[in-house]
Design an enzyme around this catalytic site. Structure first.
Site, PDB file in Angstrom:
ATOM      1  N   GLY A  29      29.710  -3.205  12.628  1.00  0.00           N
ATOM      2  CA  GLY A  29      29.361  -1.689  12.949  1.00  0.00           C
ATOM      3  C   GLY A  29      28.023  -1.977  13.391  1.00  0.00           C
ATOM      4  O   GLY A  29      27.315  -2.802  14.046  1.00  0.00           O
ATOM      5  N   PHE A  30      27.328  -0.630  13.293  1.00  0.00           N
ATOM      6  CA  PHE A  30      25.771  -0.511  13.659  1.00  0.00           C
ATOM      7  C   PHE A  30      25.002  -1.673  13.236  1.00  0.00           C
ATOM      8  O   PHE A  30      24.203  -2.174  13.994  1.00  0.00           O
ATOM      9  CB  PHE A  30      25.286   0.743  13.181  1.00  0.00           C
ATOM     10  CG  PHE A  30      25.919   1.741  14.127  1.00  0.00           C
ATOM     11  CD1 PHE A  30      25.388   2.171  15.319  1.00  0.00           C
ATOM     12  CD2 PHE A  30      26.794   2.698  13.525  1.00  0.00           C
ATOM     13  CE1 PHE A  30      25.910   3.080  15.947  1.00  0.00           C
ATOM     14  CE2 PHE A  30      27.424   3.725  14.273  1.00  0.00           C
ATOM     15  CZ  PHE A  30      27.122   3.988  15.711  1.00  0.00           C
ATOM     16  N   GLY A  31      24.982  -2.264  12.083  1.00  0.00           N
ATOM     17  CA  GLY A  31      24.276  -3.108  11.526  1.00  0.00           C
ATOM     18  C   GLY A  31      24.751  -4.674  11.828  1.00  0.00           C
ATOM     19  O   GLY A  31      23.789  -5.366  12.300  1.00  0.00           O
ATOM     20  N   VAL A  95      37.965  -9.339   4.743  1.00  0.00           N
ATOM     21  CA  VAL A  95      37.382 -10.110   4.011  1.00  0.00           C
ATOM     22  C   VAL A  95      37.726  -9.466   2.554  1.00  0.00           C
ATOM     23  O   VAL A  95      37.453  -8.297   2.317  1.00  0.00           O
ATOM     24  CB  VAL A  95      35.862 -10.244   4.155  1.00  0.00           C
ATOM     25  CG1 VAL A  95      35.248 -10.918   2.875  1.00  0.00           C
ATOM     26  CG2 VAL A  95      35.470 -10.870   5.569  1.00  0.00           C
ATOM     27  N   GLU A 186      29.710  19.410  11.671  1.00  0.00           N
ATOM     28  CA  GLU A 186      30.190  19.300  13.191  1.00  0.00           C
ATOM     29  C   GLU A 186      31.536  19.502  13.241  1.00  0.00           C
ATOM     30  O   GLU A 186      31.989  20.190  14.182  1.00  0.00           O
ATOM     31  CB  GLU A 186      29.736  17.894  13.693  1.00  0.00           C
ATOM     32  CG  GLU A 186      28.345  17.837  13.779  1.00  0.00           C
ATOM     33  CD  GLU A 186      27.777  16.507  14.168  1.00  0.00           C
ATOM     34  OE1 GLU A 186      26.496  16.103  14.216  1.00  0.00           O
ATOM     35  OE2 GLU A 186      28.604  15.320  13.888  1.00  0.00           O
ATOM     36  N   ALA A 333      22.959   5.789  10.849  1.00  0.00           N
ATOM     37  CA  ALA A 333      22.979   4.296  11.783  1.00  0.00           C
ATOM     38  C   ALA A 333      21.727   3.885  12.103  1.00  0.00           C
ATOM     39  O   ALA A 333      21.620   2.401  12.055  1.00  0.00           O
ATOM     40  CB  ALA A 333      23.567   5.025  13.163  1.00  0.00           C
ATOM     41  N   GLN A 334      20.608   4.378  12.111  1.00  0.00           N
ATOM     42  CA  GLN A 334      19.360   4.090  12.366  1.00  0.00           C
ATOM     43  C   GLN A 334      19.160   2.937  11.266  1.00  0.00           C
ATOM     44  O   GLN A 334      18.053   2.135  11.521  1.00  0.00           O
ATOM     45  CB  GLN A 334      18.179   4.995  12.746  1.00  0.00           C
ATOM     46  CG  GLN A 334      18.167   5.329  14.150  1.00  0.00           C
ATOM     47  CD  GLN A 334      17.930   4.169  14.935  1.00  0.00           C
ATOM     48  OE1 GLN A 334      16.778   3.354  14.791  1.00  0.00           O
ATOM     49  NE2 GLN A 334      18.330   4.269  16.340  1.00  0.00           N
TER      50      GLN A 334
HETATM   51  C1  LIG Z   1      32.088  11.186  11.024  1.00  0.00           C
HETATM   52  C2  LIG Z   1      30.810  10.439  10.793  1.00  0.00           C
HETATM   53  C3  LIG Z   1      29.609  10.923  11.410  1.00  0.00           C
HETATM   54  C4  LIG Z   1      28.428  10.295  11.240  1.00  0.00           C
HETATM   55  N1  LIG Z   1      27.261  10.803  12.072  1.00  0.00           N
HETATM   56  C5  LIG Z   1      26.288  10.343  12.138  1.00  0.00           C
HETATM   57  C6  LIG Z   1      25.236  10.525  12.860  1.00  0.00           C
HETATM   58  O1  LIG Z   1      25.256  11.552  13.763  1.00  0.00           O
HETATM   59  N2  LIG Z   1      23.901   9.941  12.842  1.00  0.00           N
HETATM   60  C7  LIG Z   1      23.644   8.853  12.290  1.00  0.00           C
HETATM   61  O2  LIG Z   1      22.853   8.441  12.283  1.00  0.00           O
HETATM   62  N3  LIG Z   1      24.712   8.541  11.279  1.00  0.00           N
HETATM   63  C8  LIG Z   1      25.748   8.929  11.258  1.00  0.00           C
HETATM   64  N4  LIG Z   1      26.976   8.338  10.436  1.00  0.00           N
HETATM   65  C9  LIG Z   1      26.659   7.436   9.661  1.00  0.00           C
HETATM   66  C10 LIG Z   1      26.786   6.079  10.471  1.00  0.00           C
HETATM   67  O3  LIG Z   1      27.739   6.105  11.257  1.00  0.00           O
HETATM   68  C11 LIG Z   1      26.720   4.765   9.277  1.00  0.00           C
HETATM   69  O4  LIG Z   1      25.490   4.944   8.706  1.00  0.00           O
HETATM   70  C12 LIG Z   1      26.747   3.736   9.949  1.00  0.00           C
HETATM   71  O5  LIG Z   1      28.052   3.392  10.813  1.00  0.00           O
HETATM   72  C13 LIG Z   1      26.326   2.472   8.922  1.00  0.00           C
HETATM   73  O6  LIG Z   1      26.409   1.325   9.642  1.00  0.00           O
HETATM   74  P1  LIG Z   1      27.151  -0.021   8.965  1.00  0.00           P
HETATM   75  O7  LIG Z   1      26.864  -1.206  10.127  1.00  0.00           O
HETATM   76  O8  LIG Z   1      26.506  -0.069   7.759  1.00  0.00           O
HETATM   77  O9  LIG Z   1      28.609   0.274   8.701  1.00  0.00           O
HETATM   78  P2  LIG Z   1      29.770   0.776   9.786  1.00  0.00           P
HETATM   79  O10 LIG Z   1      29.176   1.127  11.158  1.00  0.00           O
HETATM   80  O11 LIG Z   1      30.678   1.466   9.264  1.00  0.00           O
HETATM   81  O12 LIG Z   1      30.332  -0.701  10.271  1.00  0.00           O
HETATM   82  C14 LIG Z   1      31.087  -1.419   9.011  1.00  0.00           C
HETATM   83  C15 LIG Z   1      32.279  -2.465   9.741  1.00  0.00           C
HETATM   84  O13 LIG Z   1      32.625  -3.205   8.794  1.00  0.00           O
HETATM   85  C16 LIG Z   1      33.983  -3.400   9.108  1.00  0.00           C
HETATM   86  N5  LIG Z   1      34.559  -3.643   7.686  1.00  0.00           N
HETATM   87  C17 LIG Z   1      34.572  -2.949   6.535  1.00  0.00           C
HETATM   88  N6  LIG Z   1      35.019  -3.797   5.626  1.00  0.00           N
HETATM   89  C18 LIG Z   1      35.649  -4.765   5.950  1.00  0.00           C
HETATM   90  C19 LIG Z   1      36.316  -5.973   5.341  1.00  0.00           C
HETATM   91  N7  LIG Z   1      36.487  -6.098   4.264  1.00  0.00           N
HETATM   92  N8  LIG Z   1      36.588  -7.001   6.244  1.00  0.00           N
HETATM   93  C20 LIG Z   1      35.987  -7.042   7.463  1.00  0.00           C
HETATM   94  N9  LIG Z   1      35.570  -5.885   8.141  1.00  0.00           N
HETATM   95  C21 LIG Z   1      35.173  -4.988   7.321  1.00  0.00           C
HETATM   96  C22 LIG Z   1      34.411  -1.884   9.514  1.00  0.00           C
HETATM   97  O14 LIG Z   1      35.793  -2.108  10.295  1.00  0.00           O
HETATM   98  C23 LIG Z   1      33.270  -1.541  10.227  1.00  0.00           C
HETATM   99  O15 LIG Z   1      33.636  -2.081  11.636  1.00  0.00           O
HETATM  100  C24 LIG Z   1      28.297   9.138  10.546  1.00  0.00           C
HETATM  101  C25 LIG Z   1      29.340   8.494   9.827  1.00  0.00           C
HETATM  102  C26 LIG Z   1      30.529   9.369   9.880  1.00  0.00           C
HETATM  103  C27 LIG Z   1      31.904   8.493   9.122  1.00  0.00           C
END
Ligand SMILES: Cc1cc2nc3c(=O)[nH]c(=O)nc-3n(C[C@H](O)[C@H](O)[C@H](O)COP(=O)(O)OP(=O)(O)OC[C@H]3O[C@@H](n4cnc5c(N)ncnc54)[C@H](O)[C@@H]3O)c2cc1C
Length: 447
Positions: A29-31, A95, A186, A333-334
């Protein structure tokens, strides 16, 4: 000190360089992406695991759900993204658990060893333990879920056309969005635009007045994390677009036919979309006493999981509790991007024996769109709403999308929709049947 290989139940797989420490990142994901990028051209071996082979741009999921964008335009292949990074490998794997005592993780493709582990698994929908709501409502956290939602919306409109009376049509034409954060707002705006501009063209048999969109939240205002100014402008925009905004009221239950709301209100509906809460996705093996509010893992000031030397957690799944952030950072996301960058750099410092640098979040501000020409922006002390905020919202989302093709496709789609007021294809590629099974993988997407 470092594991020379990673152990798979079925095979032993060589690392890119056996003498290098292996950093395993769970989640693309983003991180997770930022951790891997920060480790490019460095003396480490990077292995990313994700249950999907693509990165999802979640902020535009609502446009996939309402048929204005195709799923492929908000997803990007994780392998392709790192084509030029020599120390990077990717495996599709889910995982299930971590074993800190042996520095291994349990996955759907076998056991894998790590020297440094980054948990970047994000969050999932929180139904707060209400099984009825979980079984009958629709979440929207992933592309498969957004496609399920799209098919449900379109199928219910088709179903409404077949009904003879207003009373029979009512549950198919009532849309209830629970949770008035950015996702709910939205989606409510997008559904209102569908009703106002598209319904009469695609479904001339249906009356616009019969399709109702409700936005419900137990908090007293919409966009609770944004300024009062943004919140009240968003509410005004929604109300003018015909959305009924019900704030300060709690949803009591939903049985698949009727949603009941505190205070005695009930709405007959086949369309309930739940975005009222999220919770961290925590693999088994993390000590229960370091799980904070929202099912997030407590981390120290360098995103290192409390009590461990070589395990990190970032983004939505991490809770960095400080004086300034008593509830952790916001799930946006940030935060994930900045934590990812910082963690990648700190892992390199640890490997080199250099001092680490504490994570410091730089808040770039918040944006939310309500519809055509309508958005709200809180950029530090500067707050504005309307057309200019909407242009900025589009620009920020376009530049943040992964992949040149995706940027072009989304931009062309948006221009087309703006000119025609009738964008998107709204195809039902496969039938959606709602089943009380774990949501995300209920029906894999087929287009
Ligand atoms: C509908 C929606 C709209 C949003 N709009 C905004 C916005 O406009 N602006 C903003 O800043 N934020 C927004 N967000 C929030 C933002 O998307 C999240 O804060 C961000 O994605 C978090 O990043 P992350 O890397 O922590 O997790 P994620 O981006 O969710 O990535 C997690 C990844 O881990 C993988 N994963 C999870 N569990 C497992 C496992 N057990 N084994 C293997 N892989 C796994 C998933 O497949 C995914 O690819 C929105 C969220 C949603 C749901």
């Amino acid at each position: 000190m470092f594991n020379p290989i990673w152990i798979n139940k079925y095979q032993i797989m060589e690392k890119t360089n056996a003498s290098l420490p292996q950093v395993v990142i769970i989640g693309g994901g983003f991180g997770g992406l930022e951790v891997a990028k920060a480790l490019a051209d460095q003396p480490v071996d990077v292995l990313m695991l994700d249950k999907h082979n693509y990165h999802t741009f979640q902020p535009l999921l609502y446009q996939v759900a309402t048929g204005s964008l195709e799923a492929g335009s908000i997803a990007f292949s994780l392998r392709k993204n790192f084509d030029n990074q020599k120390n990077f490998r990717f495996r599709i794997a889910e995982v299930s658990g971590i074993n800190p005592e042996t520095n291994t993780i349990d996955t759907s493709i076998g056991e894998i060893a790590y020297d440094y582990l980054v948990i970047a698994t994000g969050s999932t929908t929180n139904f707060f333990g209400n099984k009825d709501i979980e079984h009958h409502s629709m979440p929207m956290k992933s592309i498969p879920e957004a496609l399920n939602l799209r098919y449900m919306i379109l199928q219910n409109l088709e179903e409404a056309v077949l009904k003879n009376t207003k009373e029979e049509r009512e549950p198919y034409l009532n849309f209830v969005l629970v949770g008035a954060g950015p996702t709910g707002v939205e989606l409510a705006g997008a559904l209102a635009e569908l009703r106002n501009h598209i319904l009469s063209k695609d479904y001339p048999e249906l009356k616009k007045e019969e399709m109702k969109v409700y936005l419900v939240d137990f908090l007293p205002r919409v966009l609770g994390a944004m300024s009062d100014q943004a919140s009240s402008a968003a509410k005004d925009f929604l109300t003018k677009m015909g959305v009924e905004v019900l704030v300060g009221v709690k949803v009591e239950n939903y049985d698949g036919d009727t949603i009941t709301i505190e205070g005695g209100k009930s709405i007959r509906t086949k369309n309930v979309i739940w975005s009222a809460g999220v919770m961290g996705v925590v693999p088994e093996g993390v000590e229960k006493d370091i799980i904070e509010r929202g099912n997030r893992i407590r981390v120290d000031n360098i995103c290192r999981v409390s009590g461990y030397k070589n395990i990190f957690a970032i983004g939505d799944v991490a809770a960095m509790i400080t004086k300034d952030t008593p509830k952790g950072h916001p799930g946006v996301a940030q935060v994930a991007i900045q934590m990812g960058k910082s963690t990648g750099k700190n892992i390199l410092r640890l490997i080199k024996g250099a001092p680490t640098e504490p994570f410091k979040y730089f808040d770039k501000g918040s944006l939310a769109t309500i519809g055509r020409n309508k958005a709200v922006a809180d950029l530090g002390k500067v707050k504005f709403q309307g057309f200019f905020a909407w242009v900025i919202w589009m620009f920020v989302h376009l530049i943040s999308l992964l992949g040149f093709r995706n940027k072009v496709v989304v931009f062309i789609n948006w221009i087309g929709s703006y000119i025609s007021n009738n964008g998107g294809s709204r195809l039902i590629i496969r039938k959606f049947v709602k089943e009380p099974v774990p949501h995300e993988e209920a029906l894999p997407h087929s287009d």
